[in-house]
Write an enzyme that holds these catalytic residues in place. Sequence first.
Site, PDB file in Angstrom:
ATOM      1  N   ARG A  61       2.174 -11.438   5.326  1.00  0.00           N
ATOM      2  CA  ARG A  61       3.791 -11.266   5.219  1.00  0.00           C
ATOM      3  C   ARG A  61       4.400 -10.761   6.771  1.00  0.00           C
ATOM      4  NH1 ARG A  61       5.879  -9.191  -0.264  1.00  0.00           N
ATOM      5  NH2 ARG A  61       7.649  -9.921   0.660  1.00  0.00           N
ATOM      6  N   PRO A  67       0.816  -1.106  -0.063  1.00  0.00           N
ATOM      7  CA  PRO A  67       0.055   0.023   0.255  1.00  0.00           C
ATOM      8  C   PRO A  67       0.940   1.154  -0.168  1.00  0.00           C
ATOM      9  CG  PRO A  67      -0.366  -1.300   1.971  1.00  0.00           C
ATOM     10  CD  PRO A  67       0.759  -1.941   1.095  1.00  0.00           C
ATOM     11  N   GLU A  68       0.461   2.200  -0.950  1.00  0.00           N
ATOM     12  CA  GLU A  68       0.986   3.506  -0.843  1.00  0.00           C
ATOM     13  C   GLU A  68       0.229   4.499  -0.265  1.00  0.00           C
ATOM     14  OE1 GLU A  68       3.503   4.906  -3.906  1.00  0.00           O
ATOM     15  OE2 GLU A  68       3.732   3.010  -5.087  1.00  0.00           O
TER      16      GLU A  68
END
Length: 301
Positions: free
Chosen positions: A132, A2-3
């Site tokens: 992750r 996600p940016e």
Amino acid sequence: MPELPEVETVRTGLEQAWVGRVMTEVHLRRDGLRFPFPKDMVQQLTGKKIEAVRRRAKYLLIDTTDGLVFLSHLGMSGRYTLITPSEVPRYSEVSSSPSHSKFGELTGYEGRHDHMEFRFDDGSVAVYTDPRRFGIADVFLRAEEQIQPLLEHLGPEPLEQWTAQDAARRCQGKRSPIKTTLLDQRFVVGVGNIYACEALHRSNISPTRPTNKLVRKDGRPTKALTLLVEQVKEVLKAAIEVGGSTLNDFAAVDGTLGYFGHHFQVYDREDGPCLKEGCNGTIERIVQSNRSTFLCPRCQK
Ligand SMILES: [Zn+2]
């Protein structure tokens, strides 16, 4: 990953769902994510009312009415799933293992990556899923926010006080390529690889141009730098607007929402034609600081 626009979309979703609510229960299914959770995180957050959901760079900062901040970073793959009070009873059966949440049908992976669960006074539930496990969760006093190691070195917010003059001041004397500088969180926060490539293309600036070449001798920004600052703001705003329009599903405050993937001009378009009017260039991929950079060598100088 996600940016900034995706994190802003998540922030808006959490704000709508959480402000004014009391966290009645907090469950953690492991000791930490990228870093260990604070030892007393459950006790600190349980029973607290949420006052605001803010964002600094890609950190979500959730304020409680008694002066605490719950910090949440989505890392590479973190996301929140919000479950409405009426949906919760559908998942009432106890899960087979204490390490699996019972909301796996909604959150995926049979619930085994649902590391944090928050229950609210209206009966709603929020689940944090992160396969992750590069996410971060922390709790601290709002009064000590300025001295938090994760936050204290961050540069300006691109959509707030950031100006070409500020950018020029930070560019002076830097010989590194402008693309590398754009990704440096001390220069400006939250501009990731995709949006750096897009903003440079829109500004006709080569990603390899030395940063200090964007400043005039008297320290003022060049026209190119002024345009770049404008275009960084534009690409981020456009992405946030797309993200906002996808935010109609209460159950999907997802780190992947908000990507304006179909509108990329250069990113991931190697060998494709440049889409700029009047430019017949072909998009190239180069590697800078181990990251892929996409550019049109014809219109970006
Ligand atoms: Zn071009």
